[in-house]
Design an enzyme around this catalytic site. Structure first.
Site, PDB file in Angstrom:
ATOM      1  N   GLY A 165     -17.534  60.737 -25.639  1.00  7.67           N
ATOM      2  CA  GLY A 165     -16.408  60.069 -26.320  1.00  7.67           C
ATOM      3  C   GLY A 165     -16.680  58.767 -26.863  1.00  7.67           C
ATOM      4  O   GLY A 165     -17.869  58.422 -26.765  1.00  7.67           O
ATOM      5  N   GLU A 167     -21.022  60.159 -16.705  1.00  4.94           N
ATOM      6  CA  GLU A 167     -19.921  59.240 -16.639  1.00  4.94           C
ATOM      7  C   GLU A 167     -20.025  58.425 -15.384  1.00  4.94           C
ATOM      8  O   GLU A 167     -19.556  57.325 -15.416  1.00  4.94           O
ATOM      9  CB  GLU A 167     -18.558  59.736 -16.759  1.00  4.94           C
ATOM     10  CG  GLU A 167     -18.242  60.432 -18.066  1.00  4.94           C
ATOM     11  CD  GLU A 167     -18.872  61.759 -18.306  1.00  4.94           C
ATOM     12  OE1 GLU A 167     -18.796  62.356 -19.441  1.00  4.94           O
ATOM     13  OE2 GLU A 167     -19.420  62.387 -17.495  1.00  4.94           O
TER      14      GLU A 167
END
Length: 390
Positions: free
Chosen positions: A78, A147
């Site tokens: 992302g 993440e």
């Protein structure tokens, strides 16, 4: 395909540049085409992919969709800068919502999907490939979910994907952000075929020229180019028994304690690197991620996506911590690689605090996806995975 009425021309140009599409007979080809930015998933990319997938699923003359990337990364995940600068503003929330809708669509897609993962697939990039009918990997393929180390959680359906891996590899990959190569992906069910990178152009040409989207025919075509592969010397599967033992513990604290104990045993020096990774990662990110992956073991795809959507929005809002912004700052903005986590320790993040980011929204604010869902196609990969390989 020209911009529709009301569509911003400059946005359309960005979409066309970052995502290329070709229509060749019964085959549709998507190329992620922003190599200078490692093919990151921007809002424009999400929007364009959503349009293409939806259009092609409804088209009678489309049987196979192929997705690939150009450059040294298939997709680096992302757009972290968007999160950092946009925080919880409306356009960011809308982009997140669209991404989760896209993930559900890919997981439950009605037509045959082929992902050619020629290089690095990180985070959301991994979630664009694993749900495919066939996931082709090479000697250059690397997959990771980093993440948690940034103060975030395994998002974009990754809690679902990782929770279904053999043993407790899912917790290991989610908490450590460890990278797996093509051979490992094939062995644990994240890939279906291993094709040497020099054969990819021939494979693509073969698939494009197929007259059928029959699953058996496509599989046979890919197998013409695929080879058997052995695990590398540094494969995580060589240590799978210890990984399962340590990462099966109930809490992050207990996982760390178990690793420390095992790391003191002769021959387990590799564990010291894992301990260092966990100790420098965001305590909030680690705890959110472990709870999310553990919950996912007993959740449907839809439940997982709704949960991840809540976690993402509550993280953007800083409900219990602003670690995600600090992690992005340290790695992407200032690049000092010295994040200052707050809270600073695992013990400060209680179950009561975690419950705040997992708490369901009012129905009108929840992610809206169909209630009835097919079993995601990729789960069948585990039936023939090589997890038992010595």
């Amino acid at each position: 395909m020209a911009p529709t009425s009301g569509e911003n021309t400059s946005d359309y140009a960005k979409e066309q540049q970052a995502v290329l599409d070709e229509e060749i007979g019964h085959v549709r080809l998507i190329t992620l085409n922003n190599p200078s930015k490692l093919n990151i998933i921007t809002p424009e990319v999400v929007k364009r992919l959503a349009v293409l997938y939806e259009k092609w699923e409804k088209a009678d003359d489309v049987e196979i969709i192929i997705i690939k990337g150009v450059g040294r990364a298939f997709c680096a995940g992302g757009d972290l800068r968007m999160f950092y600068h946009g925080k919880a503003e409306k356009h960011v929330i809308e982009a997140v919502y669209k991404m989760y809708w896209l993930e559900y669509h890919i997981h439950t897609y009605k037509k045959l999907l082929v992902a050619i993962v020629h290089a690095t697939a990180m985070g959301g990039g991994a979630s664009l490939t694993v749900p495919s009918t066939f996931t082709v990997v090479t000697e250059k393929t690397v997959l990771a979910a980093p993440e948690a180390g940034l103060g975030f959680h395994t998002d974009a359906s990754l809690s679902y994907i990782l929770s279904h891996l053999p043993g407790h590899l899912g917790e290991y990959l989610a908490l450590t952000g460890a990278r797996v190569d093509g051979a490992d992906m094939l062995s644990i069910g994240l890939g279906t075929h291993y094709v040497p990178s020099e054969k990819l152009p021939e494979l693509e040409k073969c698939l494009v020229n197929l007259k059928s989207g029959d699953k058996g025919i496509v599989r046979a075509a890919i197998e013409e180019f695929s080879i058997e592969v052995q695990l590398g010397e540094k494969s995580i599967l060589h240590n799978r028994l210890l990984i399962d033992k340590c990462f099966s513990n109930d809490t992050v604290e207990e996982i760390v304690e178990s690793l420390i104990a095992e790391g003191n045993i002769e021959g387990n020096d590799w564990i010291q690197g894992i301990i260092k990774i966990l100790k420098r990662s965001s305590p909030t990110g680690l705890k959110m991620t472990l709870k999310s992956v553990r919950q996912a073991r007993n959740q449907t795809l839809g439940e997982c996506l709704k949960k991840e959507f809540r976690l993402t929005l509550n993280t953007l809002r800083g409900v219990i911590s602003n670690d995600m912004y600090e992690g992005i700052r340290a790695q992407t903005i200032d690049k000092d690689f010295s994040p200052k986590w707050n809270p600073t320790s695992l013990s400060e993040i209680t179950e009561e605090k975690l419950d705040l980011v997992f708490q369901a929204f009012d129905e009108e604010f929840e992610l809206q996806i169909p209630q009835e869902e097919k079993i995601p196609r990729w789960e069948g990969k585990f039936e023939s995975s090589g997890y038992n390989v010595q």
